[in-house]
Design a protein around this motif. Structure first.
Motif, PDB file in Angstrom:
ATOM      1  N   SER A 116     -26.888 -16.915  22.337  1.00 60.15           N
ATOM      2  CA  SER A 116     -27.179 -15.949  21.281  1.00 60.15           C
ATOM      3  C   SER A 116     -27.277 -16.613  19.914  1.00 60.15           C
ATOM      4  CB  SER A 116     -26.102 -14.865  21.235  1.00 60.15           C
ATOM      5  OG  SER A 116     -24.885 -15.393  20.720  1.00 60.15           O
ATOM      6  N   VAL A 117     -27.927 -15.879  19.004  1.00 60.37           N
ATOM      7  CA  VAL A 117     -27.976 -16.239  17.587  1.00 60.37           C
ATOM      8  C   VAL A 117     -27.323 -15.092  16.818  1.00 60.37           C
ATOM      9  CG1 VAL A 117     -29.455 -16.732  15.596  1.00 60.37           C
ATOM     10  CG2 VAL A 117     -30.115 -17.533  17.876  1.00 60.37           C
ATOM     11  N   ILE A 118     -26.501 -15.412  15.829  1.00 65.76           N
ATOM     12  CA  ILE A 118     -25.899 -14.387  14.982  1.00 65.76           C
ATOM     13  C   ILE A 118     -26.330 -14.628  13.544  1.00 65.76           C
ATOM     14  CG2 ILE A 118     -23.768 -13.376  14.089  1.00 65.76           C
ATOM     15  CD1 ILE A 118     -22.412 -13.962  16.686  1.00 65.76           C
ATOM     16  N   MET A 119     -26.754 -13.559  12.885  1.00 65.04           N
ATOM     17  CA  MET A 119     -27.093 -13.602  11.474  1.00 65.04           C
ATOM     18  C   MET A 119     -25.909 -13.046  10.685  1.00 65.04           C
ATOM     19  SD  MET A 119     -30.164 -11.667   9.383  1.00 65.04           S
ATOM     20  CE  MET A 119     -29.358 -10.068   9.412  1.00 65.04           C
ATOM     21  N   TRP A 120     -25.297 -13.891   9.861  1.00 61.41           N
ATOM     22  CA  TRP A 120     -24.139 -13.510   9.056  1.00 61.41           C
ATOM     23  C   TRP A 120     -24.605 -13.252   7.626  1.00 61.41           C
ATOM     24  CZ3 TRP A 120     -19.728 -13.281  11.989  1.00 61.41           C
ATOM     25  CH2 TRP A 120     -19.706 -14.044  13.171  1.00 61.41           C
ATOM     26  N   ASP A 121     -24.399 -12.035   7.141  1.00 58.65           N
ATOM     27  CA  ASP A 121     -24.790 -11.708   5.773  1.00 58.65           C
ATOM     28  C   ASP A 121     -23.672 -12.134   4.825  1.00 58.65           C
ATOM     29  OD1 ASP A 121     -25.700 -10.704   3.398  1.00 58.65           O
ATOM     30  OD2 ASP A 121     -26.302  -8.771   4.204  1.00 58.65           O
ATOM     31  N   ILE A 122     -23.793 -13.350   4.306  1.00 54.91           N
ATOM     32  CA  ILE A 122     -22.758 -13.901   3.425  1.00 54.91           C
ATOM     33  C   ILE A 122     -22.857 -13.289   2.024  1.00 54.91           C
ATOM     34  CG2 ILE A 122     -21.787 -16.029   2.451  1.00 54.91           C
ATOM     35  CD1 ILE A 122     -21.606 -15.865   5.478  1.00 54.91           C
ATOM     36  N   GLY A 123     -24.068 -12.926   1.627  1.00 56.38           N
ATOM     37  CA  GLY A 123     -24.286 -12.468   0.259  1.00 56.38           C
ATOM     38  C   GLY A 123     -24.143 -10.979   0.066  1.00 56.38           C
ATOM     39  N   GLY A 124     -25.126 -10.195   0.548  1.00 54.76           N
ATOM     40  CA  GLY A 124     -25.164  -8.769   0.237  1.00 54.76           C
ATOM     41  C   GLY A 124     -24.064  -7.963   0.877  1.00 54.76           C
ATOM     42  N   ARG A 125     -24.265  -7.513   2.101  1.00 52.01           N
ATOM     43  CA  ARG A 125     -23.266  -6.710   2.802  1.00 52.01           C
ATOM     44  C   ARG A 125     -22.300  -7.647   3.516  1.00 52.01           C
ATOM     45  NH1 ARG A 125     -27.126  -3.416   6.520  1.00 52.01           N
ATOM     46  NH2 ARG A 125     -27.986  -5.514   6.660  1.00 52.01           N
ATOM     47  N   LYS A 126     -21.309  -8.089   2.815  1.00 51.88           N
ATOM     48  CA  LYS A 126     -20.397  -9.093   3.373  1.00 51.88           C
ATOM     49  C   LYS A 126     -19.733  -8.575   4.644  1.00 51.88           C
ATOM     50  CE  LYS A 126     -19.413 -11.454  -0.961  1.00 51.88           C
ATOM     51  NZ  LYS A 126     -18.379 -11.879  -1.920  1.00 51.88           N
ATOM     52  N   GLY A 127     -19.678  -9.426   5.633  1.00 52.20           N
ATOM     53  CA  GLY A 127     -19.057  -9.071   6.891  1.00 52.20           C
ATOM     54  C   GLY A 127     -20.032  -8.584   7.934  1.00 52.20           C
ATOM     55  N   THR A 128     -21.270  -8.277   7.546  1.00 51.56           N
ATOM     56  CA  THR A 128     -22.253  -7.807   8.514  1.00 51.56           C
ATOM     57  C   THR A 128     -22.699  -8.952   9.402  1.00 51.56           C
ATOM     58  OG1 THR A 128     -23.059  -6.126   6.972  1.00 51.56           O
ATOM     59  CG2 THR A 128     -24.500  -6.708   8.794  1.00 51.56           C
ATOM     60  N   ALA A 129     -22.720  -8.701  10.704  1.00 53.62           N
ATOM     61  CA  ALA A 129     -23.140  -9.719  11.670  1.00 53.62           C
ATOM     62  C   ALA A 129     -24.141  -9.089  12.626  1.00 53.62           C
ATOM     63  CB  ALA A 129     -21.943 -10.269  12.439  1.00 53.62           C
ATOM     64  N   ILE A 130     -25.350  -9.629  12.662  1.00 60.40           N
ATOM     65  CA  ILE A 130     -26.405  -9.128  13.524  1.00 60.40           C
ATOM     66  C   ILE A 130     -26.626 -10.125  14.652  1.00 60.40           C
ATOM     67  CG2 ILE A 130     -28.795  -8.362  13.653  1.00 60.40           C
ATOM     68  CD1 ILE A 130     -27.086  -6.622  11.840  1.00 60.40           C
ATOM     69  N   GLU A 131     -26.517  -9.671  15.896  1.00 61.13           N
ATOM     70  CA  GLU A 131     -26.683 -10.553  17.049  1.00 61.13           C
ATOM     71  C   GLU A 131     -28.119 -10.499  17.556  1.00 61.13           C
ATOM     72  OE1 GLU A 131     -24.554 -11.384  21.386  1.00 61.13           O
ATOM     73  OE2 GLU A 131     -23.677  -9.974  19.952  1.00 61.13           O
ATOM     74  N   LEU A 132     -28.663 -11.656  17.894  1.00 56.09           N
ATOM     75  CA  LEU A 132     -30.032 -11.762  18.403  1.00 56.09           C
ATOM     76  C   LEU A 132     -29.988 -12.381  19.794  1.00 56.09           C
ATOM     77  CD1 LEU A 132     -31.715 -13.253  15.182  1.00 56.09           C
ATOM     78  CD2 LEU A 132     -31.513 -10.844  15.814  1.00 56.09           C
ATOM     79  N   GLN A 133     -30.526 -11.661  20.778  1.00 53.06           N
ATOM     80  CA  GLN A 133     -30.529 -12.115  22.158  1.00 53.06           C
ATOM     81  C   GLN A 133     -31.967 -12.323  22.605  1.00 53.06           C
ATOM     82  OE1 GLN A 133     -27.983 -12.873  24.029  1.00 53.06           O
ATOM     83  NE2 GLN A 133     -26.198 -11.903  23.081  1.00 53.06           N
ATOM     84  N   GLY A 134     -32.381 -13.596  22.750  1.00 51.85           N
ATOM     85  CA  GLY A 134     -33.751 -13.876  23.150  1.00 51.85           C
ATOM     86  C   GLY A 134     -33.910 -15.148  23.962  1.00 51.85           C
ATOM     87  N   HIS A 135     -32.785 -15.754  24.358  1.00 49.81           N
ATOM     88  CA  HIS A 135     -32.821 -16.994  25.141  1.00 49.81           C
ATOM     89  C   HIS A 135     -32.016 -16.832  26.422  1.00 49.81           C
ATOM     90  CE1 HIS A 135     -34.794 -19.760  22.280  1.00 49.81           C
ATOM     91  NE2 HIS A 135     -34.235 -19.015  21.353  1.00 49.81           N
ATOM     92  N   ASN A 136     -32.364 -17.648  27.412  1.00 46.64           N
ATOM     93  CA  ASN A 136     -31.653 -17.643  28.693  1.00 46.64           C
ATOM     94  C   ASN A 136     -30.762 -18.869  28.868  1.00 46.64           C
ATOM     95  OD1 ASN A 136     -32.815 -15.204  29.786  1.00 46.64           O
ATOM     96  ND2 ASN A 136     -34.731 -16.344  29.971  1.00 46.64           N
ATOM     97  N   ASP A 137     -30.638 -19.676  27.825  1.00 52.00           N
ATOM     98  CA  ASP A 137     -29.773 -20.852  27.870  1.00 52.00           C
ATOM     99  C   ASP A 137     -29.306 -21.121  26.435  1.00 52.00           C
ATOM    100  OD1 ASP A 137     -28.396 -23.110  28.719  1.00 52.00           O
ATOM    101  OD2 ASP A 137     -30.037 -23.794  30.008  1.00 52.00           O
ATOM    102  N   LYS A 138     -28.531 -22.174  26.251  1.00 54.78           N
ATOM    103  CA  LYS A 138     -27.923 -22.404  24.952  1.00 54.78           C
ATOM    104  C   LYS A 138     -28.966 -22.714  23.877  1.00 54.78           C
ATOM    105  CE  LYS A 138     -26.907 -27.374  25.373  1.00 54.78           C
ATOM    106  NZ  LYS A 138     -25.837 -28.383  25.290  1.00 54.78           N
ATOM    107  N   ILE A 139     -28.648 -22.304  22.658  1.00 55.38           N
ATOM    108  CA  ILE A 139     -29.503 -22.573  21.503  1.00 55.38           C
ATOM    109  C   ILE A 139     -29.330 -24.040  21.114  1.00 55.38           C
ATOM    110  CG2 ILE A 139     -30.119 -21.841  19.175  1.00 55.38           C
ATOM    111  CD1 ILE A 139     -30.303 -19.635  21.303  1.00 55.38           C
TER     112      ILE A 139
END
Length: 297
Positions: A116-139
């Motif tokens: 998986s890939v996670i997008m961490w919003d460090i700036g605006g909405r602090k603490g928001t984490a968006i997960e992206l699932q698009g691979h079948n093996d490690k990134i």
């Protein structure tokens, strides 16, 4: 030439910060260090919780982002001769394998061995984490095209995924709030560990599942459908309860990423945003040069 004595074992990553004339490095000894590139003088160091496997730096705030094999991301504030721990956070079930920083939107992307890939919003909405699932093996690597707000992720599965990050994405539901459900939220049948209700109703308990859309605990019969939920990061079809499956529209199923097969197990990646070229190397000892302008534009 300058010499930097920083680590007691193999150096894993190194980063040159031209604006500050700093050299940042991490090693197998779990040490992070930074030096003056001109004099070679060691300016400071920090011991991470595990061997570091991702390193990014923000020049404006002087924050360094370190991802490690335990799955933790550490943010440090670097001064001329000392550093301060800002915070640590963890969202992956596997180790961090790649980091990518967008200084404009102030977003950190982390890739992991958990696919998986996670997008961490460090700036605006602090603490928001968006997960992206698009691979079948490690990134294996992450790159970001700031001018088009597209994320490029490459994995051991040979996949090159181009994510459109210029859409309003949603956080995935945390299952922890419903992990202790005693019965299916739809049919009210008891789960197999709910001995009292099984005895009272004279029914055999069912296996518990979770709907990826609402997060509710459901049985297999009440979650027999699958659906992609791209705005929640699920580009592949995942388990959803029957109610959510009926409510998800065709527009909500519209993909927010494109998928491309590199036809080799990608190990290293370099993206040239000015030309739109992507360089990949794989375990097959082959180097490939890709023109990404048709899809990153």
């Amino acid at each position: 030439a300058s010499w930097f004595s920083a680590h007691q074992s193999r150096v894993t990553m190194i980063l040159f910060v031209l604006e500050l004339e700093w050299v940042l490095s991490t090693g197998q000894d779990k040490q992070f260090a930074w030096h003056c590139s001109e004099s070679g003088q060691r300016l400071g160091g920090y011991r991470t919780s595990a061997v570091a496997s991702g390193l990014q730096f923000d020049v404006e705030t002087r924050h360094v982002f370190i991802g490690d094999h335990s799955g933790q991301v550490t943010i440090l504030k670097l001064e001329q001769e000392n550093c301060t721990l800002v915070t640590t956070f963890r969202g992956h079930t596997g180790g961090v394998t790649a980091l990518c920083w967008d200084p404009v939107q102030r977003v950190l992307f982390s890739g992991s061995s958990d696919h998986s890939v996670i997008m961490w919003d460090i700036g605006g909405r602090k603490g928001t984490a968006i997960e992206l699932q698009g691979h079948n093996d490690k990134i294996q690597a992450l790159s970001y095209a700031q001018h088009t707000r597209q994320l490029i992720s490459c994995g051991s599965d040979g996949g090159i995924v181009i994510w459109n990050m210029d859409v309003e994405r949603q956080e995935a539901v945390h299952w922890s709030v419903v992990l202790h459900g005693s019965c299916c939220s739809r049919c009210k049948q008891p789960f197999f560990w709910n001995f009292k209700q099984m005895w009272d109703s004279r029914k055999i308990g069912l296996r518990q599942h979770h709907c990826r859309k609402c997060g509710k605990a459901v049985c297999g019969k009440c979650s027999s459908k699958r659906s992609s939920i791209p705005l929640m990061g699920f580009e592949f079809e995942v388990r959803v309860c029957d109610s959510c499956h009926e409510a998800i529209t065709d527009e909500e199923r519209a993909p927010t990423a494109t998928f491309h097969d590199s036809k080799h197990n990608i190990v290293h990646v370099h993206f040239d945003a000015t030309r739109g070229w992507l360089l990949t190397s794989g375990t097959d000892k082959v180097i490939k040069l890709w023109d990404m302008t048709p899809v990153v534009s």
